[in-house]
Design a protein around this motif. Structure first.
Motif, PDB file in Angstrom:
ATOM      1  N   ILE A  40      36.184  49.755  36.547  1.00 42.89           N
ATOM      2  CA  ILE A  40      36.671  50.942  35.848  1.00 42.89           C
ATOM      3  C   ILE A  40      37.683  50.476  34.803  1.00 42.89           C
ATOM      4  CG2 ILE A  40      37.781  53.185  36.079  1.00 42.89           C
ATOM      5  CD1 ILE A  40      36.795  53.161  39.026  1.00 42.89           C
ATOM      6  N   GLU A  41      37.216  50.347  33.569  1.00 46.93           N
ATOM      7  CA  GLU A  41      38.010  49.796  32.474  1.00 46.93           C
ATOM      8  C   GLU A  41      39.317  50.563  32.267  1.00 46.93           C
ATOM      9  OE1 GLU A  41      39.020  47.232  29.505  1.00 46.93           O
ATOM     10  OE2 GLU A  41      37.178  47.074  30.662  1.00 46.93           O
ATOM     11  N   ARG A  42      39.234  51.869  32.265  1.00 47.31           N
ATOM     12  CA  ARG A  42      40.408  52.706  31.967  1.00 47.31           C
ATOM     13  C   ARG A  42      41.595  52.390  32.874  1.00 47.31           C
ATOM     14  NH1 ARG A  42      40.671  59.261  32.397  1.00 47.31           N
ATOM     15  NH2 ARG A  42      42.817  59.453  31.738  1.00 47.31           N
ATOM     16  N   PHE A  43      41.301  52.101  34.144  1.00 46.84           N
ATOM     17  CA  PHE A  43      42.367  51.843  35.111  1.00 46.84           C
ATOM     18  C   PHE A  43      42.501  50.372  35.472  1.00 46.84           C
ATOM     19  CE2 PHE A  43      40.959  56.234  35.940  1.00 46.84           C
ATOM     20  CZ  PHE A  43      42.134  56.876  35.585  1.00 46.84           C
ATOM     21  N   ARG A  44      41.707  49.504  34.790  1.00 45.41           N
ATOM     22  CA  ARG A  44      41.734  48.064  35.062  1.00 45.41           C
ATOM     23  C   ARG A  44      41.602  47.789  36.553  1.00 45.41           C
ATOM     24  NH1 ARG A  44      46.022  44.943  31.540  1.00 45.41           N
ATOM     25  NH2 ARG A  44      45.609  43.654  33.321  1.00 45.41           N
ATOM     26  N   MET A  45      40.532  48.332  37.116  1.00 44.85           N
ATOM     27  CA  MET A  45      40.326  48.184  38.551  1.00 44.85           C
ATOM     28  C   MET A  45      38.849  48.099  38.900  1.00 44.85           C
ATOM     29  SD  MET A  45      41.139  52.036  39.891  1.00 44.85           S
ATOM     30  CE  MET A  45      40.378  51.914  41.470  1.00 44.85           C
ATOM     31  N   VAL A  46      38.600  47.741  40.132  1.00 46.91           N
ATOM     32  CA  VAL A  46      37.256  47.696  40.700  1.00 46.91           C
ATOM     33  C   VAL A  46      37.234  48.677  41.859  1.00 46.91           C
ATOM     34  CG1 VAL A  46      35.677  46.259  42.035  1.00 46.91           C
ATOM     35  CG2 VAL A  46      36.828  45.298  40.061  1.00 46.91           C
ATOM     36  N   ALA A  47      36.185  49.460  41.949  1.00 44.44           N
ATOM     37  CA  ALA A  47      35.975  50.353  43.091  1.00 44.44           C
ATOM     38  C   ALA A  47      34.764  49.820  43.853  1.00 44.44           C
ATOM     39  CB  ALA A  47      35.723  51.774  42.623  1.00 44.44           C
ATOM     40  N   LEU A  48      34.973  49.520  45.123  1.00 44.24           N
ATOM     41  CA  LEU A  48      33.898  48.995  45.966  1.00 44.24           C
ATOM     42  C   LEU A  48      33.483  50.024  46.992  1.00 44.24           C
ATOM     43  CD1 LEU A  48      35.324  45.454  46.835  1.00 44.24           C
ATOM     44  CD2 LEU A  48      33.574  45.998  45.134  1.00 44.24           C
ATOM     45  N   ASP A  49      32.192  50.117  47.224  1.00 49.69           N
ATOM     46  CA  ASP A  49      31.657  50.877  48.348  1.00 49.69           C
ATOM     47  C   ASP A  49      31.230  49.851  49.383  1.00 49.69           C
ATOM     48  OD1 ASP A  49      31.853  53.580  47.423  1.00 49.69           O
ATOM     49  OD2 ASP A  49      30.298  53.073  45.973  1.00 49.69           O
ATOM     50  N   VAL A  50      31.771  49.990  50.579  1.00 52.72           N
ATOM     51  CA  VAL A  50      31.524  49.025  51.647  1.00 52.72           C
ATOM     52  C   VAL A  50      30.760  49.728  52.762  1.00 52.72           C
ATOM     53  CG1 VAL A  50      32.591  47.369  53.222  1.00 52.72           C
ATOM     54  CG2 VAL A  50      33.711  47.911  51.042  1.00 52.72           C
ATOM     55  N   PRO A  51      29.435  49.515  52.820  1.00 55.51           N
ATOM     56  CA  PRO A  51      28.647  50.171  53.862  1.00 55.51           C
ATOM     57  C   PRO A  51      28.894  49.514  55.223  1.00 55.51           C
ATOM     58  CG  PRO A  51      27.245  48.724  52.577  1.00 55.51           C
ATOM     59  CD  PRO A  51      28.602  48.700  51.933  1.00 55.51           C
ATOM     60  N   MET A  57      33.196  52.934  53.677  1.00 58.32           N
ATOM     61  CA  MET A  57      34.558  52.749  53.285  1.00 58.32           C
ATOM     62  C   MET A  57      34.579  52.524  51.786  1.00 58.32           C
ATOM     63  SD  MET A  57      37.535  50.785  52.709  1.00 58.32           S
ATOM     64  CE  MET A  57      37.125  49.087  52.716  1.00 58.32           C
ATOM     65  N   ARG A  58      35.604  53.001  51.159  1.00 55.81           N
ATOM     66  CA  ARG A  58      35.785  52.822  49.713  1.00 55.81           C
ATOM     67  C   ARG A  58      37.067  52.030  49.515  1.00 55.81           C
ATOM     68  NH1 ARG A  58      32.829  53.900  44.950  1.00 55.81           N
ATOM     69  NH2 ARG A  58      34.221  54.583  43.348  1.00 55.81           N
ATOM     70  N   CYS A  59      37.042  51.066  48.620  1.00 54.66           N
ATOM     71  CA  CYS A  59      38.190  50.206  48.370  1.00 54.66           C
ATOM     72  C   CYS A  59      38.424  50.111  46.872  1.00 54.66           C
ATOM     73  CB  CYS A  59      37.899  48.819  48.948  1.00 54.66           C
ATOM     74  SG  CYS A  59      39.190  47.629  48.666  1.00 54.66           S
ATOM     75  N   HIS A  60      39.684  50.116  46.469  1.00 52.24           N
ATOM     76  CA  HIS A  60      40.042  49.971  45.060  1.00 52.24           C
ATOM     77  C   HIS A  60      40.889  48.717  44.902  1.00 52.24           C
ATOM     78  CE1 HIS A  60      39.426  54.354  45.512  1.00 52.24           C
ATOM     79  NE2 HIS A  60      38.692  54.135  44.453  1.00 52.24           N
ATOM     80  N   ILE A  61      40.522  47.877  43.943  1.00 51.40           N
ATOM     81  CA  ILE A  61      41.243  46.646  43.672  1.00 51.40           C
ATOM     82  C   ILE A  61      41.740  46.708  42.235  1.00 51.40           C
ATOM     83  CG2 ILE A  61      41.092  44.142  43.515  1.00 51.40           C
ATOM     84  CD1 ILE A  61      38.701  44.274  45.419  1.00 51.40           C
ATOM     85  N   ALA A  62      43.047  46.588  42.053  1.00 48.64           N
ATOM     86  CA  ALA A  62      43.616  46.545  40.712  1.00 48.64           C
ATOM     87  C   ALA A  62      43.459  45.124  40.187  1.00 48.64           C
ATOM     88  CB  ALA A  62      45.089  46.945  40.754  1.00 48.64           C
ATOM     89  N   TYR A  63      42.827  44.980  39.027  1.00 47.40           N
ATOM     90  CA  TYR A  63      42.556  43.658  38.496  1.00 47.40           C
ATOM     91  C   TYR A  63      42.453  43.718  36.983  1.00 47.40           C
ATOM     92  CZ  TYR A  63      41.400  38.862  39.559  1.00 47.40           C
ATOM     93  OH  TYR A  63      41.449  37.504  39.699  1.00 47.40           O
ATOM     94  N   GLY A  64      42.703  42.612  36.310  1.00 54.17           N
ATOM     95  CA  GLY A  64      42.854  42.504  34.866  1.00 54.17           C
ATOM     96  C   GLY A  64      41.641  42.685  33.988  1.00 54.17           C
ATOM     97  N   SER A  65      41.157  41.601  33.412  1.00 51.93           N
ATOM     98  CA  SER A  65      40.155  41.652  32.349  1.00 51.93           C
ATOM     99  C   SER A  65      38.785  42.109  32.849  1.00 51.93           C
ATOM    100  CB  SER A  65      40.007  40.269  31.714  1.00 51.93           C
ATOM    101  OG  SER A  65      39.366  39.385  32.616  1.00 51.93           O
ATOM    102  N   ALA A  66      37.941  42.507  31.917  1.00 50.35           N
ATOM    103  CA  ALA A  66      36.582  42.932  32.252  1.00 50.35           C
ATOM    104  C   ALA A  66      35.801  41.795  32.903  1.00 50.35           C
ATOM    105  CB  ALA A  66      35.865  43.435  31.003  1.00 50.35           C
ATOM    106  N   ALA A  67      35.966  40.575  32.396  1.00 47.87           N
ATOM    107  CA  ALA A  67      35.270  39.418  32.981  1.00 47.87           C
ATOM    108  C   ALA A  67      35.742  39.166  34.406  1.00 47.87           C
ATOM    109  CB  ALA A  67      35.497  38.179  32.124  1.00 47.87           C
ATOM    110  N   ALA A  68      37.028  39.304  34.641  1.00 47.57           N
ATOM    111  CA  ALA A  68      37.568  39.113  35.992  1.00 47.57           C
ATOM    112  C   ALA A  68      37.050  40.195  36.931  1.00 47.57           C
ATOM    113  CB  ALA A  68      39.095  39.126  35.954  1.00 47.57           C
ATOM    114  N   ARG A  69      36.989  41.431  36.456  1.00 45.96           N
ATOM    115  CA  ARG A  69      36.460  42.512  37.297  1.00 45.96           C
ATOM    116  C   ARG A  69      35.006  42.244  37.652  1.00 45.96           C
ATOM    117  NH1 ARG A  69      39.740  45.300  33.876  1.00 45.96           N
ATOM    118  NH2 ARG A  69      38.059  45.938  32.498  1.00 45.96           N
TER     119      ARG A  69
END
Length: 77
Positions: free
Chosen positions: A30-41, A1-13
């Motif tokens: 992913i700095e450009r979109f201020r988000m985290v992409a998770l791969d969930v095995p 499963m792949r999950c995307h989380i929209a989140y603020g600063s680089a430290a927070a990500r």
């Protein structure tokens, strides 16, 4: 499963990545979109991951979306 989380600063990500990594995920900020992409095995702690995602959304810490969903993920309620 792949999950995307929209989140603020680089430290927070980075904190988000480290927190979810302890539950068995991998991912990247992913700095450009201020988000985290998770791969969930499938062997990750799916119920805890889902609970944490929902908790963070309820607290308005983040917004998340799922993609490439498996039946194991759907059953981890």
């Amino acid at each position: 499963m792949r999950c995307h989380i929209a989140y603020g600063s680089a430290a927070a990500r980075q904190t988000v990545l480290e927190t979810f990594h302890r539950l068995g995920t991998t991912g990247e900020g992913i700095e450009r979109f201020r988000m985290v992409a998770l791969d969930v095995p499938p062997e990750a702690d799916l119920p805890k991951i889902r609970k944490l995602l929902e908790h963070g959304a309820a607290k308005e810490w983040w917004h998340w979306e799922e993609g490439c969903v498996t039946s194991a993920w759907e059953n981890a309620v």
